[in-house]
Design a protein around this motif. Sequence first.
Motif, PDB file in Angstrom:
ATOM      1  N   ASP A   1      53.802  40.921  31.485  1.00  0.00           N
ATOM      2  CA  ASP A   1      54.599  40.419  32.607  1.00  0.00           C
ATOM      3  C   ASP A   1      54.510  41.271  33.875  1.00  0.00           C
ATOM      4  OD1 ASP A   1      56.267  38.312  33.587  1.00  0.00           O
ATOM      5  OD2 ASP A   1      58.018  39.624  33.427  1.00  0.00           O
ATOM      6  N   SER A   2      53.950  42.476  33.811  1.00  0.00           N
ATOM      7  CA  SER A   2      53.906  43.359  34.976  1.00  0.00           C
ATOM      8  C   SER A   2      52.556  43.290  35.686  1.00  0.00           C
ATOM      9  CB  SER A   2      54.174  44.807  34.569  1.00  0.00           C
ATOM     10  OG  SER A   2      55.482  44.950  34.082  1.00  0.00           O
ATOM     11  N   LEU A   3      52.578  43.268  37.015  1.00  0.00           N
ATOM     12  CA  LEU A   3      51.348  43.301  37.807  1.00  0.00           C
ATOM     13  C   LEU A   3      50.722  44.687  37.695  1.00  0.00           C
ATOM     14  CD1 LEU A   3      49.489  41.870  39.889  1.00  0.00           C
ATOM     15  CD2 LEU A   3      50.972  42.800  41.685  1.00  0.00           C
ATOM     16  N   ILE A   4      49.463  44.726  37.221  1.00  0.00           N
ATOM     17  CA  ILE A   4      48.809  46.015  37.012  1.00  0.00           C
ATOM     18  C   ILE A   4      47.564  46.205  37.884  1.00  0.00           C
ATOM     19  CG2 ILE A   4      49.666  46.338  34.661  1.00  0.00           C
ATOM     20  CD1 ILE A   4      46.896  45.330  33.673  1.00  0.00           C
ATOM     21  N   SER A   5      47.064  45.110  38.489  1.00  0.00           N
ATOM     22  CA  SER A   5      45.870  45.213  39.329  1.00  0.00           C
ATOM     23  C   SER A   5      45.844  44.013  40.267  1.00  0.00           C
ATOM     24  CB  SER A   5      44.611  45.246  38.449  1.00  0.00           C
ATOM     25  OG  SER A   5      43.452  45.498  39.214  1.00  0.00           O
ATOM     26  N   TYR A   6      45.456  44.262  41.528  1.00  0.00           N
ATOM     27  CA  TYR A   6      45.535  43.217  42.554  1.00  0.00           C
ATOM     28  C   TYR A   6      44.332  43.349  43.480  1.00  0.00           C
ATOM     29  CZ  TYR A   6      47.837  40.411  46.275  1.00  0.00           C
ATOM     30  OH  TYR A   6      48.153  39.473  47.228  1.00  0.00           O
ATOM     31  N   HIS A   7      43.631  42.228  43.696  1.00  0.00           N
ATOM     32  CA  HIS A   7      42.409  42.217  44.504  1.00  0.00           C
ATOM     33  C   HIS A   7      42.439  41.028  45.456  1.00  0.00           C
ATOM     34  CE1 HIS A   7      40.512  45.138  41.705  1.00  0.00           C
ATOM     35  NE2 HIS A   7      41.383  44.572  40.886  1.00  0.00           N
ATOM     36  N   ILE A   8      41.962  41.227  46.687  1.00  0.00           N
ATOM     37  CA  ILE A   8      41.851  40.128  47.648  1.00  0.00           C
ATOM     38  C   ILE A   8      40.503  40.239  48.358  1.00  0.00           C
ATOM     39  CG2 ILE A   8      44.336  39.882  48.047  1.00  0.00           C
ATOM     40  CD1 ILE A   8      43.998  41.497  50.600  1.00  0.00           C
ATOM     41  N   ASN A   9      40.087  39.124  48.964  1.00  0.00           N
ATOM     42  CA  ASN A   9      38.766  39.120  49.602  1.00  0.00           C
ATOM     43  C   ASN A   9      38.635  40.182  50.690  1.00  0.00           C
ATOM     44  OD1 ASN A   9      40.395  36.430  50.482  1.00  0.00           O
ATOM     45  ND2 ASN A   9      39.531  37.378  52.311  1.00  0.00           N
ATOM     46  N   CYS A  10      39.709  40.556  51.343  1.00  0.00           N
ATOM     47  CA  CYS A  10      39.624  41.562  52.413  1.00  0.00           C
ATOM     48  C   CYS A  10      39.218  42.937  51.903  1.00  0.00           C
ATOM     49  CB  CYS A  10      40.966  41.691  53.127  1.00  0.00           C
ATOM     50  SG  CYS A  10      41.285  40.341  54.260  1.00  0.00           S
ATOM     51  N   TYR A  11      39.486  43.219  50.629  1.00  0.00           N
ATOM     52  CA  TYR A  11      39.181  44.537  50.090  1.00  0.00           C
ATOM     53  C   TYR A  11      37.903  44.553  49.260  1.00  0.00           C
ATOM     54  CZ  TYR A  11      43.837  45.724  51.710  1.00  0.00           C
ATOM     55  OH  TYR A  11      44.942  45.935  52.489  1.00  0.00           O
ATOM     56  N   ALA A  12      37.219  43.416  49.196  1.00  0.00           N
ATOM     57  CA  ALA A  12      35.881  43.384  48.612  1.00  0.00           C
ATOM     58  C   ALA A  12      34.905  43.647  49.757  1.00  0.00           C
ATOM     59  CB  ALA A  12      35.610  42.030  47.969  1.00  0.00           C
ATOM     60  N   LYS A  13      34.075  44.644  49.614  1.00  0.00           N
ATOM     61  CA  LYS A  13      33.235  45.065  50.735  1.00  0.00           C
ATOM     62  C   LYS A  13      32.212  43.995  51.100  1.00  0.00           C
ATOM     63  CE  LYS A  13      30.661  48.997  52.480  1.00  0.00           C
ATOM     64  NZ  LYS A  13      30.166  50.358  52.221  1.00  0.00           N
TER      65      LYS A  13
END
Length: 200
Positions: free
Chosen positions: A92-104
């Motif tokens: 239930d806890s968020l452990i990792s978060y990715h978005i297109n802005c942080y993909a090089k």
Amino acid sequence: MKQCCLLLLFLMLTGFLSSCSTVLKKLYGIEDLKAFDPVKVKESERYMTDLYPSATAIISSDTSFKKFIDEFSEFNKNDVSQPIQILYFKNDSLISYHINCYAKGSLNGHLNWNYDGRMNSYPPKSAVQLSVRKRLSDLISIYEFPKSRESDVIVFFWSTLLNRQSKEAFKVVVDNIENSNFPDTNRKQIIIINIDKAYL
């Protein structure tokens, strides 16, 4: 690292009017989004479920995506409104978060989701600082998808605005799971949420 976000914002603001913008738009796979296209959405969903058959596909309403943005407002508002977002939850806890802005971004128009070796292990190293505690149950209350029996759930927001990039990002997610050699009894649940209606 945020050049992709700045480029996307620039192209959206200029309305893709110049020939230069048209070339950059094509290079980065940015597509026109003038109306909801169920055929295109279904084609991309089929690609994703072929890669990961147990994935659950949802089409978000504009209202639901706005609720998500409000619920996760402790993060940068620009982050939680991006067309590609990948959220990893464990128990239930968020452990990792990715978005297109942080993909090089690269000169060939592809995004490197493994920038800084983030995808070398599972769960991937978070691209966004997790200084706040957010829960999967917060998303379940918005989208009403069934609570998973799996301890790990991956929520994948995507849009045909970045259709090619979305497919590539989803393959990275699946490859990361498969390269981690989990037994079949420890499959991860993936929820695929299309947000085209929020961008119209």
